[in-house]
Write a protein that holds these residues in place. Sequence first.
Motif, PDB file in Angstrom:
ATOM      1  N   PRO A  61      28.429  35.650  38.556  1.00 15.91           N
ATOM      2  CA  PRO A  61      29.748  35.563  37.933  1.00 15.91           C
ATOM      3  C   PRO A  61      29.630  35.170  36.460  1.00 15.91           C
ATOM      4  O   PRO A  61      29.074  34.121  36.132  1.00 15.91           O
ATOM      5  N   GLY A  82      39.453  37.616  28.513  1.00 11.56           N
ATOM      6  CA  GLY A  82      39.048  36.660  27.491  1.00 11.56           C
ATOM      7  C   GLY A  82      39.406  37.123  26.102  1.00 11.56           C
ATOM      8  O   GLY A  82      40.049  38.164  25.917  1.00 11.56           O
ATOM      9  N   GLN A  88      37.566  31.933  25.001  1.00 14.94           N
ATOM     10  CA  GLN A  88      37.926  31.421  26.315  1.00 14.94           C
ATOM     11  C   GLN A  88      37.958  32.559  27.335  1.00 14.94           C
ATOM     12  O   GLN A  88      38.329  33.692  27.018  1.00 14.94           O
ATOM     13  N   LEU A  89      37.573  32.251  28.578  1.00 16.12           N
ATOM     14  CA  LEU A  89      37.497  33.253  29.645  1.00 16.12           C
ATOM     15  C   LEU A  89      38.329  32.820  30.844  1.00 16.12           C
ATOM     16  O   LEU A  89      38.441  31.627  31.138  1.00 16.12           O
ATOM     17  N   LYS A  90      38.894  33.810  31.523  1.00 13.57           N
ATOM     18  CA  LYS A  90      39.702  33.546  32.721  1.00 13.57           C
ATOM     19  C   LYS A  90      39.344  34.571  33.796  1.00 13.57           C
ATOM     20  O   LYS A  90      39.542  35.778  33.622  1.00 13.57           O
ATOM     21  N   ALA A  91      38.792  34.092  34.917  1.00  9.60           N
ATOM     22  CA  ALA A  91      38.376  34.973  36.012  1.00  9.60           C
ATOM     23  C   ALA A  91      39.519  35.163  37.001  1.00  9.60           C
ATOM     24  O   ALA A  91      40.188  34.198  37.396  1.00  9.60           O
ATOM     25  N   SER A 145      31.943  34.186  34.693  1.00  8.71           N
ATOM     26  CA  SER A 145      32.831  33.041  34.458  1.00  8.71           C
ATOM     27  C   SER A 145      32.107  31.708  34.636  1.00  8.71           C
ATOM     28  O   SER A 145      32.626  30.663  34.244  1.00  8.71           O
ATOM     29  N   GLU A 146      30.912  31.723  35.218  1.00 14.89           N
ATOM     30  CA  GLU A 146      30.168  30.485  35.443  1.00 14.89           C
ATOM     31  C   GLU A 146      29.277  30.161  34.251  1.00 14.89           C
ATOM     32  O   GLU A 146      28.065  29.976  34.394  1.00 14.89           O
ATOM     33  N   ASN A 204      33.761  40.710  36.074  1.00 15.83           N
ATOM     34  CA  ASN A 204      33.270  39.338  36.109  1.00 15.83           C
ATOM     35  C   ASN A 204      31.846  39.233  36.639  1.00 15.83           C
ATOM     36  O   ASN A 204      31.197  38.199  36.451  1.00 15.83           O
ATOM     37  N   CYS A 258      38.951  42.620  28.526  1.00 14.13           N
ATOM     38  CA  CYS A 258      38.799  42.410  29.966  1.00 14.13           C
ATOM     39  C   CYS A 258      37.567  43.178  30.438  1.00 14.13           C
ATOM     40  O   CYS A 258      37.457  44.384  30.212  1.00 14.13           O
ATOM     41  N   ASP A 288      37.170  42.156  40.660  1.00 19.35           N
ATOM     42  CA  ASP A 288      36.823  40.886  40.018  1.00 19.35           C
ATOM     43  C   ASP A 288      36.767  41.116  38.506  1.00 19.35           C
ATOM     44  O   ASP A 288      35.846  41.776  38.008  1.00 19.35           O
ATOM     45  N   LEU A 301      37.397  39.633  34.328  1.00 21.80           N
ATOM     46  CA  LEU A 301      37.277  38.478  33.444  1.00 21.80           C
ATOM     47  C   LEU A 301      38.041  38.784  32.160  1.00 21.80           C
ATOM     48  O   LEU A 301      37.648  39.652  31.377  1.00 21.80           O
TER      49      LEU A 301
END
Length: 223
Positions: A124, A104, A90-93, A126-127, A116, A113, A100, A102
């Motif tokens: 990004p 995870g 799982q990832l969190k931006a 995160s996309e 991002n 980390c 920036d 990310l």
Amino acid sequence: MELAFLAPTGNAVQTQAVSAPMQAKLPGQQSAAGFGVKMAAVASCTAAAVGLASSRKRSKTAARYTTQTILPSLAWIKSGVKASELQPKQLKALTLAGNDVLIGKTEAGALFCVGNLCPHIGTPMSEGADVIGDVIVCPLHGSSFKVTTGELLDWCVSPPIIGPLTGLIVEKKNLLVFEVRQGGLLGTGDVEVLVDTNAKKAYEAWYWKGLLDAQGKDDGTYY
């Protein structure tokens, strides 16, 4: 100017000329010298006002932008995310102090980390990035990096033909990696990330320096 009048002198009338200075001014009339002094005063005041406005503009701009080298200032910043809230892969931006990042977990559940933004064209991560083992794969052109070191493994491998062509125009780079730790007692607090709090200022200085260098104006006159 001379005025003439008649004065009786016996049986004869004598004409006498009297000289009278005509120096009286009409109402509202002023000398040329006085007018010039007033105009000079007006011009001086106008120039002073323009100079003051220009000075204020320069100081305001100079306070906001700089082309000087900005040194890093590292600090641990709380992310507001707990490691227990993240599942493997799982990832969190987030944006922390202008960075920036990310956050995870690898497939094995190890916290990491990274930056991002993909170093290719800033996509990004995160996309839609995939985490495979301890490798993260960019969702746009398939570039892959080690999340522990940022090492580049593959560069722009997809889609076929188009991906590799886009990779030719950009220098190959590793992915930015941030130190990360679990805060709180026994790691129960927020995930903390070590970031450069001057990163945004450094980028802006680099941007303006490059722009002004191109115009030959990086000499203190950029305002």
